[in-house]
Scaffold this motif. Structure first.
Motif, PDB file in Angstrom:
ATOM      1  N   PRO A 144       0.937  -1.220   0.027  1.00  0.00           N
ATOM      2  CA  PRO A 144       0.034  -0.004  -0.095  1.00  0.00           C
ATOM      3  C   PRO A 144       0.962   1.301   0.034  1.00  0.00           C
ATOM      4  N   SER A 145       0.591   2.273  -0.818  1.00  0.00           N
ATOM      5  CA  SER A 145       1.376   3.197  -1.193  1.00  0.00           C
ATOM      6  C   SER A 145       2.666   3.337  -1.804  1.00  0.00           C
ATOM      7  N   GLY A 146       2.745   2.012  -2.267  1.00  0.00           N
ATOM      8  CA  GLY A 146       3.980   1.751  -3.196  1.00  0.00           C
ATOM      9  C   GLY A 146       3.954   2.717  -4.213  1.00  0.00           C
ATOM     10  N   LEU A 147       5.258   2.768  -4.803  1.00  0.00           N
ATOM     11  CA  LEU A 147       5.457   3.748  -5.949  1.00  0.00           C
ATOM     12  C   LEU A 147       5.294   3.109  -7.274  1.00  0.00           C
ATOM     13  N   LEU A 148       4.673   3.678  -8.228  1.00  0.00           N
ATOM     14  CA  LEU A 148       4.840   3.253  -9.666  1.00  0.00           C
ATOM     15  C   LEU A 148       5.730   4.295 -10.401  1.00  0.00           C
ATOM     16  N   ILE A 149       6.746   3.946 -11.161  1.00  0.00           N
ATOM     17  CA  ILE A 149       7.463   4.866 -11.889  1.00  0.00           C
ATOM     18  C   ILE A 149       7.446   4.330 -13.324  1.00  0.00           C
ATOM     19  N   THR A 215       1.245  11.470 -11.818  1.00  0.00           N
ATOM     20  CA  THR A 215       1.881  12.885 -11.992  1.00  0.00           C
ATOM     21  C   THR A 215       2.967  12.691 -13.126  1.00  0.00           C
ATOM     22  N   PRO A 216       2.841  13.412 -13.997  1.00  0.00           N
ATOM     23  CA  PRO A 216       3.993  13.647 -15.191  1.00  0.00           C
ATOM     24  C   PRO A 216       5.195  14.240 -14.523  1.00  0.00           C
ATOM     25  N   GLN A 224       7.223  10.139 -22.410  1.00  0.00           N
ATOM     26  CA  GLN A 224       6.804  10.687 -21.328  1.00  0.00           C
ATOM     27  C   GLN A 224       6.726   9.790 -19.980  1.00  0.00           C
ATOM     28  N   ALA A 225       7.310  10.393 -18.885  1.00  0.00           N
ATOM     29  CA  ALA A 225       7.404   9.660 -17.676  1.00  0.00           C
ATOM     30  C   ALA A 225       6.794  10.296 -16.536  1.00  0.00           C
ATOM     31  N   TYR A 226       6.021   9.216 -15.574  1.00  0.00           N
ATOM     32  CA  TYR A 226       5.152   9.819 -14.676  1.00  0.00           C
ATOM     33  C   TYR A 226       5.433   8.771 -13.352  1.00  0.00           C
ATOM     34  N   PHE A 227       4.794   9.209 -12.320  1.00  0.00           N
ATOM     35  CA  PHE A 227       4.739   8.409 -11.306  1.00  0.00           C
ATOM     36  C   PHE A 227       3.489   8.540 -10.382  1.00  0.00           C
ATOM     37  N   ALA A 228       3.185   7.430  -9.674  1.00  0.00           N
ATOM     38  CA  ALA A 228       1.849   7.545  -9.078  1.00  0.00           C
ATOM     39  C   ALA A 228       1.892   6.407  -7.699  1.00  0.00           C
ATOM     40  N   LYS A 229       1.141   6.463  -6.731  1.00  0.00           N
ATOM     41  CA  LYS A 229       1.227   5.956  -5.458  1.00  0.00           C
ATOM     42  C   LYS A 229       0.045   4.901  -5.741  1.00  0.00           C
TER      43      LYS A 229
END
Ligand SMILES: C[S@@+](CC[C@H](N)C(=O)[O-])C[C@H]1O[C@@H](n2cnc3c(N)ncnc32)[C@H](O)[C@@H]1O
Length: 231
Positions: A144-149, A215-216, A224-229
């Motif tokens: 949970p709350s792990g980060l996707l990049i 978020t980009p 295009q790079a992005y991250f999300a939780k």
């Protein structure tokens, strides 16, 4: 392209893959520069899953900077995975990796990770529902709350300026010594086998897959790079 065709494509490209993309490495290096700050506060023993790791460039970058991190390496092309494993072994990093040859749905592990990386992979899944399901599978591998990049080809292909952006993108590739034959193949693939979506559509499908605040953070040409939780 179906999964067998994608695997065959990368099996065929593997031997020449790093050489072919060498002169485009400035793009990845710029992205890694941002990623270093993004992950700087993660635990010293963080677990990372790299989906579609290819020849392992992102793992080499992260493993060097964060010596306590361990990696689950997911790559369906055996030939790409062999190159990845050999490169990591040469740098003494392979013992920190678990290598899985296959797609994510064949990784039968209950391990949960702090970070998932997925660079230049999801655009091969043209069907939106399948692409969303792919990101949901990635969410399942995270705490949970792990980060996707991640990163993908992205543009509004119906916009008036798409052809100009595309022309510059292929001209950069040509200047980076990618052969005319391969550029022709890519032009074909972009038109038929790859889903180039506008930034907001990629971010929104990632959020529908179980992530918050996609978020980009970096764009270079069509990448295009992005991250999300994870929620
Ligand atoms: C363009 S390469 C990118 C490799 C690496 N991530 C990079 O950015 O240098 C895409 C890789 O993803 C793998 N791949 C394609 N579709 C995939 C999927 N659905 N799941 C996992 N890997 C996939 C391919 O075999 C290939 O090695």
């Amino acid at each position: 392209m179906n999964q067998e065709e994608i695997t065959a494509l990368f099996d065929q490209q593997a031997a020449n893959y790093d050489k072919q993309w060498q002169k485009m490495s400035a793009i990845h290096n710029g992205m890694y520069f941002f990623i270093e700050s993004l992950v700087a506060k993660l635990p010293a023993n963080a677990k990372i899953i790299c989906v579609g790791a290819g020849t392992g460039k992102e793992i080499q970058f992260l493993a060097k900077r964060f010596p306590g991190w361990t990696f689950t390496v997911v790559e369906p092309s055996g030939a790409m995975l062999n190159i990845c494993r050999d490169a990591l072994a040469k740098q003494g990093m392979d013992s920190r990796c678990y290598f899985h040859e296959g797609y994510l749905n064949t990784l039968h592990s209950t391990d949960r990770h702090d970070v998932a990386t997925c660079f230049n992979v999801s655009h091969f899944i043209v069907d939106i529902a399948k692409r969303t399901a792919f990101f949901a599978e990635i969410a399942d591998t995270l705490k949970p709350s792990g980060l996707l990049i991640g990163s993908d080809l992205s543009f509004d292909i119906h916009a008036q300026n798409y052809q100009s952006a595309l022309a510059l993108w292929f001209s950069v590739m040509s200047d980076a010594d990618i052969s005319a034959e391969n550029i022709e193949k890519m032009k074909n693939a972009y038109a038929n086998d790859v889903a180039i979506l506008p930034q907001h559509e990629i971010l929104s499908l990632i959020e529908r897959a179980g992530f918050d605040s996609a978020t980009p953070f970096y764009q270079a040409g069509l990448i295009q790079a992005y991250f999300a939780k994870r929620k």
